[in-house]
Design a protein around this motif. Structure first.
Motif, short mmCIF file in Angstrom:
data_model
loop_
_atom_site.label_atom_id
_atom_site.label_comp_id
_atom_site.label_asym_id
_atom_site.label_seq_id
_atom_site.Cartn_x
_atom_site.Cartn_y
_atom_site.Cartn_z
N LEU A 172 31.80 39.39 51.07
CA LEU A 172 32.66 40.47 51.54
C LEU A 172 33.71 40.87 50.51
CD1 LEU A 172 33.24 39.47 55.28
CD2 LEU A 172 31.53 41.00 54.30
N GLU A 173 34.15 39.92 49.71
CA GLU A 173 35.17 40.23 48.71
C GLU A 173 34.65 41.27 47.70
OE1 GLU A 173 37.97 37.98 45.36
OE2 GLU A 173 36.81 36.81 46.80
N LYS A 174 33.46 41.04 47.18
CA LYS A 174 32.88 42.00 46.23
C LYS A 174 32.51 43.29 46.93
CE LYS A 174 31.31 39.30 42.31
NZ LYS A 174 30.21 39.05 41.35
N ALA A 175 32.05 43.19 48.17
CA ALA A 175 31.70 44.39 48.91
C ALA A 175 32.90 45.31 49.05
CB ALA A 175 31.17 44.01 50.30
N ILE A 176 34.03 44.75 49.44
CA ILE A 176 35.25 45.55 49.60
C ILE A 176 35.67 46.17 48.28
CG2 ILE A 176 37.72 45.38 50.11
CD1 ILE A 176 36.95 43.24 52.22
N ASP A 177 35.56 45.41 47.20
CA ASP A 177 35.93 45.93 45.88
C ASP A 177 35.10 47.15 45.53
OD1 ASP A 177 37.13 45.97 43.26
OD2 ASP A 177 35.30 45.04 42.50
N TYR A 178 33.77 47.07 45.74
CA TYR A 178 32.91 48.21 45.40
C TYR A 178 33.09 49.37 46.36
CZ TYR A 178 30.43 46.01 41.54
OH TYR A 178 30.11 45.45 40.32
N TYR A 179 33.34 49.10 47.63
CA TYR A 179 33.64 50.17 48.57
C TYR A 179 34.89 50.93 48.15
CZ TYR A 179 30.29 48.32 52.06
OH TYR A 179 29.16 47.91 52.73
N HIS A 180 35.92 50.19 47.73
CA HIS A 180 37.16 50.83 47.28
C HIS A 180 36.92 51.71 46.05
CE1 HIS A 180 40.14 47.87 49.40
NE2 HIS A 180 39.72 48.84 50.19
N GLN A 181 36.12 51.19 45.11
CA GLN A 181 35.83 51.98 43.91
C GLN A 181 35.06 53.25 44.26
OE1 GLN A 181 34.81 49.79 40.14
NE2 GLN A 181 34.64 48.04 41.54
N SER A 182 34.14 53.15 45.22
CA SER A 182 33.39 54.31 45.66
C SER A 182 34.32 55.35 46.28
CB SER A 182 32.32 53.89 46.68
OG SER A 182 31.67 55.03 47.22
N LEU A 183 35.22 54.89 47.15
CA LEU A 183 36.15 55.80 47.81
C LEU A 183 37.08 56.45 46.79
CD1 LEU A 183 37.04 53.71 50.99
CD2 LEU A 183 35.78 55.87 50.92
N GLY A 184 37.50 55.68 45.79
CA GLY A 184 38.38 56.23 44.76
C GLY A 184 37.72 57.35 43.98
N LEU A 185 36.45 57.18 43.67
CA LEU A 185 35.72 58.22 42.93
C LEU A 185 35.51 59.45 43.79
CD1 LEU A 185 33.13 56.00 41.07
CD2 LEU A 185 34.91 57.38 40.00
N GLU A 186 35.21 59.24 45.09
CA GLU A 186 35.02 60.39 45.99
C GLU A 186 36.32 61.17 46.17
OE1 GLU A 186 33.31 58.90 49.58
OE2 GLU A 186 31.26 59.08 48.82
N THR A 187 37.44 60.45 46.22
CA THR A 187 38.75 61.10 46.39
C THR A 187 39.08 61.96 45.18
OG1 THR A 187 39.53 59.29 47.76
CG2 THR A 187 41.20 60.75 46.80
N ASN A 188 38.73 61.43 43.98
CA ASN A 188 39.01 62.15 42.74
C ASN A 188 38.03 63.30 42.53
OD1 ASN A 188 41.12 60.43 42.17
ND2 ASN A 188 39.81 58.99 41.03
#
Length: 211
Positions: A195-211
């Motif tokens: 779950l730790e790595k999953a959350i990290d990659y989910y956050h990176q995905s959301l960051g790119l979509e926001t930008n």
């Protein structure tokens, strides 16, 4: 092409001068396909298969166009004609990729893995070594990313999470700002219990979509 009327006019002119010019029919088919004019595109591609019976390209175009419908009868037809294209050019990775797509749509995920894997092997002249895959793909043009991602998707459907992550990470080398790949890696880690790595990659995905 933003305005397809002009190129189509020139392709039509070429075909009127030389009706047996197969490449013009293929190009014309592309203009119809780009506008989602499915039947016109198929008619152009199928005529090209008659003009160029020894070429795999028009057959592959027919197969790709049929796959775009995502309808079961047309997917089965696409598989059959893509097999004919493979017989004519067994070393074209794009043919193997499209056969993988057909298998994927039919939920034949093991067959999809096989076809996508063959496509990748043809792209990587030194073979596929999963231990060094990210290094091996680094020199490839970005256009090959969908084949690697397709292979990862097939492994994901087979719930082979470690394999999926290996190929998603390789795809990320070619498309480092693709939020869908980050989300797919996150999902694969999530399903495998990390779950730790999953959350990290989910956050990176959301960051790119926001930008």
């Amino acid at each position: 092409l933003l305005n397809l009327k002009h190129p189509r006019r020139y392709f039509s002119k070429a075909m009127s001068i030389r009706p047996q010019y197969g490449l013009a029919w293929i190009a014309c088919g592309h203009t119809y396909s780009a506008k989602d004019e499915e039947e016109q595109a198929l008619s152009a591609y199928r005529l090209a298969t008659q003009i160029l019976p020894g070429s795999h390209i028009p057959k592959m175009c027919v197969g790709v166009q049929l796959l775009r419908s995502e309808k079961a009868p047309r997917i089965a037809e696409a598989h059959d004609i893509l097999c004919l294209a493979k017989d004519l050019s067994i070393k074209d990775p794009l043919v193997h990729n499209e056969l993988g797509v057909a298998a994927y749509f039919q939920q034949r995920y093991e067959d999809a893995v096989s076809s996508f894997g063959q496509a990748l092997e043809l792209i990587l002249s030194d073979g596929v070594d999963e231990g060094t895959l990210e290094v091996s793909v680094a020199s490839l043009p970005a256009r090959w990313e969908p084949i690697i991602s397709n292979l990862a998707h097939a492994y994901r459907h087979l719930q082979r999470w470690k394999k999926a992550i290996i190929y998603y990470r390789a795809a990320l080398v070619l498309q480092p700002r693709n939020p869908t790949i980050y989300a797919s890696i996150g999902f694969s880690y999530h399903q495998s219990g990390n779950l730790e790595k999953a959350i990290d990659y989910y956050h990176q995905s959301l960051g790119l979509e926001t930008n």
